[in-house]
Motif scaffolding. Structure first.
Motif, short mmCIF file in Angstrom:
data_model
loop_
_atom_site.label_atom_id
_atom_site.label_comp_id
_atom_site.label_asym_id
_atom_site.label_seq_id
_atom_site.Cartn_x
_atom_site.Cartn_y
_atom_site.Cartn_z
N ASP A 1 0.83 -1.21 0.00
CA ASP A 1 0.00 0.00 0.00
C ASP A 1 0.86 1.25 0.00
N LEU A 2 2.09 1.11 0.49
CA LEU A 2 3.01 2.24 0.52
C LEU A 2 3.16 2.85 -0.87
N PHE A 3 3.43 2.02 -1.87
CA PHE A 3 3.67 2.53 -3.23
C PHE A 3 2.37 2.89 -3.94
N GLU B 1 10.33 9.05 -11.13
CA GLU B 1 10.50 7.63 -10.85
C GLU B 1 11.45 7.46 -9.67
N LEU B 2 11.25 6.37 -8.96
CA LEU B 2 12.11 6.07 -7.82
C LEU B 2 13.18 5.07 -8.24
N SER B 3 14.40 5.35 -7.84
CA SER B 3 15.49 4.40 -8.10
C SER B 3 15.30 3.17 -7.21
N PRO B 4 15.87 2.03 -7.58
CA PRO B 4 15.74 0.82 -6.75
C PRO B 4 16.22 1.05 -5.32
N GLN B 5 17.31 1.85 -5.16
CA GLN B 5 17.81 2.10 -3.81
C GLN B 5 16.77 2.85 -2.97
N VAL B 6 16.12 3.88 -3.58
CA VAL B 6 15.12 4.66 -2.85
C VAL B 6 13.90 3.81 -2.54
N LEU C 1 12.49 3.26 1.22
CA LEU C 1 11.13 3.60 1.62
C LEU C 1 10.36 2.37 2.09
N ALA C 2 10.62 1.23 1.44
CA ALA C 2 9.88 0.01 1.80
C ALA C 2 10.25 -0.48 3.19
N SER C 3 11.50 -0.25 3.61
CA SER C 3 11.94 -0.76 4.91
C SER C 3 11.93 0.31 6.01
N HIS C 4 11.46 1.52 5.66
CA HIS C 4 11.42 2.61 6.64
C HIS C 4 10.29 2.39 7.65
N GLN C 5 10.46 2.90 8.86
CA GLN C 5 9.45 2.71 9.91
C GLN C 5 8.21 3.58 9.73
N TRP C 6 8.32 4.74 9.07
CA TRP C 6 7.21 5.66 8.82
C TRP C 6 6.48 6.01 10.12
N ARG C 7 7.21 6.72 10.98
CA ARG C 7 6.60 7.14 12.25
C ARG C 7 5.40 8.05 12.04
N GLY C 8 5.47 8.89 10.99
CA GLY C 8 4.35 9.80 10.71
C GLY C 8 3.31 9.19 9.79
N ASN C 9 3.52 7.93 9.42
CA ASN C 9 2.57 7.18 8.59
C ASN C 9 2.26 7.91 7.28
N ILE C 10 0.98 7.95 6.90
CA ILE C 10 0.61 8.47 5.58
C ILE C 10 0.92 9.95 5.47
N ARG C 11 0.81 10.67 6.55
CA ARG C 11 1.12 12.10 6.53
C ARG C 11 2.60 12.31 6.21
N GLU C 12 3.46 11.50 6.79
CA GLU C 12 4.89 11.60 6.50
C GLU C 12 5.17 11.23 5.05
N LEU C 13 4.50 10.20 4.55
CA LEU C 13 4.70 9.78 3.16
C LEU C 13 4.29 10.89 2.20
N TYR D 1 9.48 18.66 -5.97
CA TYR D 1 10.18 19.93 -6.11
C TYR D 1 11.69 19.76 -6.33
N THR D 2 12.16 18.53 -6.42
CA THR D 2 13.60 18.34 -6.67
C THR D 2 13.97 18.66 -8.11
N GLY D 3 13.00 18.53 -9.01
CA GLY D 3 13.27 18.79 -10.42
C GLY D 3 13.93 17.62 -11.12
N ASN D 4 14.06 16.49 -10.45
CA ASN D 4 14.72 15.32 -11.04
C ASN D 4 13.68 14.30 -11.49
N GLN D 5 13.93 13.69 -12.64
CA GLN D 5 13.04 12.66 -13.13
C GLN D 5 13.24 11.35 -12.37
N LEU D 6 14.50 11.06 -12.04
CA LEU D 6 14.82 9.84 -11.28
C LEU D 6 15.26 10.24 -9.88
N ILE D 7 14.55 9.73 -8.89
CA ILE D 7 14.83 10.08 -7.50
C ILE D 7 15.88 9.11 -6.95
N LEU D 8 17.03 9.69 -6.53
CA LEU D 8 18.13 8.91 -5.97
C LEU D 8 18.17 9.12 -4.44
#
Length: 698
Positions: A522-524, A539-544, A548-560, A569-576
């Motif tokens: 559900d995260l993705f 797009e998200l790089s495999p590392q990202v 994200l998949a193994s992060h604890q997400w203390r703020g849950n959906i709001r943090e996501l 706002y990074t201006g990058n097509q591929l997120i590293l």
């Protein structure tokens, strides 16, 4: 349906003029045809709904009925002048010799007589018409006056004043409207303008008639727009007025009630008592039309004498409905739930199970307690509960109980009377319970409510009654409560900060909203949803993706959501990994954020999630953290309470809720690894648990 009107006159030009006046005034409601006696077109007279005949058209009634059906709707055309013409003639010097030229002797005499009646008396009139032998010359007159009949002006005229065709009187047009059944036109702007422009020698009578007609129309309009039933009687008790609302409430037709004794038609209304007492009667409840009705009767007094009485009737159901509508208008925000269960995104078993359970809860009218960490979507679930409940058509009001001081929260929830405290709004203010009547009240972070307010809330849940701050009247409310908390209310009950009786009232239907880390893919799914809303493609790089998949997400959906917004706002097509927010602190689920207790071997395998008495699985990292804390306390020969474990988690910034601690301790006790004492005894490791920790077997 159009009505047909036939205009019959002596002269064709005059008839066409009258016909055009009727068209201008009545518009497309009528079809008008003009006929003339002089040109013989009257012989072709067709059947009409109304025959308007000029006074000079026929010499006798017999001549009239030679052309007009004897059973037809016939009326006489009376003519006059415009006030503008009258004022213009009144300005002429006194003694002016004027020759009045018209089509016939009769028409000329009628016109001059009319001008005299309207106040044009300073002129010395003489008349001329076709066939008249005297005077032969107009040179001896100062002025020639004619109503558009210049063709008959004799030679030698010094000055000719054309005053235009005479127009139909206002009474003629009024009579035509009444005969055609178009009474409503009498109040139209066109009729009013026409009446004001046309001269009349019955000014006082016309004013009184117009005032009477206007008051009567206003009275009828007022009766029909009232949201209450209204019945009026004369001094003898005869019904003379009744509106549709009264007919609807009493189930008695107004046509049957009018001009009959009120005691026969409305025996439940105390008209006789009011007429005798000559004073208003207090409101009373009567049975009418199969329902309870609130009735108030007041007399109409003139010069100390009672000339009638009026009764107002109001259905209890209508009064309650109107109060709800007014409450909705007074509160400009939070009145409507915006989300439904269709807005809950996710296909994981955890979220689907919660949705299915809460859906079934929504169909009831019992209080619901939504339990979940911050940012899991408790308010969205509250909106969805309201929209899936039988109260969906009612108001939805939300308030955060921890967001305001106690005294302010009390006045917001229960409202206040005028002058209840310094700064109170003049006239008082209804509370959120009143605004939420017949709807749902969402109490977010209910644990932030003070003990005093908890007592008042408990009374509302038990008695469905409130009293405004500074007031002395009981107000009945019908509200469904949905509460939300991110803490363990049972623990607060144990330490005395939350009332036990209120807890069990709110905890009638508890529902757990799972944290994001327990919702798998559900995260993705949520990440793609927020990305589409941001309008930026990346797009998200495999590392990202792995981070994200193994992060604890203390703020849950709001943090996501915040993280996705940052990515846009990074201006990058591929997120590293370097594009992660600077405030993003990666906390893997497999590792504890705090330092390990040395006595437990660092190489010890992580325990599998243990299943406690409840259906939710215990998170492995959370279980390991609790074991660390218990082992450290055991090394100090001390017991450890749940609050101490939570304080340690906050100090090490480890996301842990009271519900999770409770489940973990219950699971450890069930496995024989810990002993949980009631009250303030705390929890200790058993010898088996201590041995397992030292061996690293857990």
């Amino acid at each position: 349906m159009k009505k047909s009107v036939a205009i019959v006159s002596l002269d064709a030009r005059a008839g066409q003029f009258y016909a055009q006046q009727v068209r201008d005034l009545f518009g497309d409601r009528v079809f008008v045809t003009s006929y003339s006696v002089r040109d013989g077109s009257v012989a072709r007279l067709k059947k009409a709904d109304l025959y308007m005949v000029s006074t000079d058209a026929f010499e006798s009634v017999g001549d009239l009925h030679q052309y007009v059906p004897i059973n037809g709707e016939i009326m006489e055309i009376q003519v006059t002048f415009l006030w503008e013409v009258v004022r213009q003639l009144q300005q002429l010097p006194a003694g002016t010799r004027a020759l009045f030229v018209n089509l016939s002797d009769k028409m000329a005499r009628e016109a001059v007589s009319r001008l005299n009646q309207l106040g044009v008396n300073q002129l010395e009139f003489e008349m001329f018409y076709p066939g008249c032998t005297s005077p032969a010359d107009a040179a001896g007159f100062d002025l020639v006056i004619t109503p558009q009949e210049q063709r008959y002006v004799p030679a030698g005229a010094k000055k000719v004043m054309d005053i235009g065709q005479r127009v139909c009187t206002a009474s003629t047009m009024t009579e035509a409207a009444l005969r055609l059944g178009m009474d409503e036109l009498l109040e139209s702007p066109q009729f009013r303008a026409y009446q004001a422009a046309v001269a009349a020698n019955t000014y006082s009578y016309d004013q009184m008639f117009n005032r009477s007609r206007r008051l009567e129309s206003q009275f009828e309009l007022l009766m029909e727009i009232l949201d209450e039933g209204l019945v009026g009687v004369t001094e003898t008790g005869e019904v003379f007025a009744c509106n549709k609302k009264a007919e609807e409430i009493t189930k008695v037709s107004c046509k049957l009630a009018l001009h009959r004794r009120a005691g026969e038609v409305y025996p439940f209304i105390p008209f006789v008592e009011c007429l005798k007492a000559k004073k208003p009667l207090p409101a009373r409840v009567v049975r009418a039309g199969g329902a309870n009705v609130n009735v108030t009767v007041a007399p109409v007094l003139r010069g100390g004498e009672c000339i009638g009485a009026f009764a107002s009737l109001q259905s209890f159901n209508d009064a309650e409905k109107r109060q709800n509508e007014l409450r909705s208008q007074l509160l400009h925000k939070g009145l409507r739930a915006k989300y439904t269960f269709a807005d809950v995104l996710g296909s994981s078993p955890a979220i689907q199970r919660s949705v299915n359970i809460v859906k079934r809860m929504a169909a009831t009218d019992l209080p619901i307690l939504l339990i979940g960490e911050t940012g899991t979507g408790k308010e969205l679930f509250a909106h969805a509960v309201h929209n899936a409940s039988p109260r969906a058509a009612g108001p939805f009001v939300a308030i955060n109980c921890a967001a305001m001081p106690e005294n302010l929260l009390e006045s917001e929830l229960f409202g206040y009377e005028d002058g209840a405290f310094t700064g109170a709004r003049r006239g008082g203010k209804p509370g959120l319970f009143e605004f939420a009547h017949k709807g749902t009240l969402f109490l977010d972070e209910v644990e932030g409510m003070s003990p005093a307010l908890q007592v008042k809330l408990l009374r509302v849940l038990q008695e469905r009654e409130i009293m405004r701050v500074g007031g002395n009247q009981i107000i009945c409310v019908d509200v469904r409560i949905v509460a939300a908390t991110n803490e363990d209310l049972e623990q607060r009950v144990e330490n005395g900060s939350f009332r036990r009786d209120l807890y069990y009232r709110l905890n009638t239907l508890p529902a757990l909203i799972p944290p994001l880390r327990e919702r798998g893919d559900d995260l993705f799914l949520l990440l793609d949803h927020f990305r589409q809303k941001s309008g930026v493609d990346f797009e998200l790089s495999p590392q990202v993706r792995g981070l994200l998949a193994s992060h604890q997400w203390r703020g849950n959906i709001r943090e996501l959501r915040n993280v996705v917004e940052y990515f846009s706002y990074t201006g990058n097509q591929l997120i590293l990994p370097g594009d992660l927010p600077p405030t993003f602190r990666y906390l893997p689920r497999q590792e504890l954020p705090g330092a390990a207790v040395p006595a437990i071997p660092a190489s010890a395998a992580l325990p599998a999630p243990a299943v406690g008495p409840g259906p939710a699985a215990v998170d492995a990292a959370a279980r390991r953290f609790v074991l660390h804390q218990l082992y450290a306390a055991d090394c100090r020969c001390a017991a450890l309470g749940r609050e101490a474990i939570l304080q340690a988690a906050r100090a090490e910034r480890f996301p842990l809720s009271q519900q999770e601690v409770r489940r973990i301790l219950a699971a450890l006790a069930a496995e024989g690894l810990a002993r949980v004492s009631r009250g303030r005894g705390g929890t200790r490791l058993t010898p088996q648990g201590r041995s397992a920790c030292q061996r690293g077997a857990l």
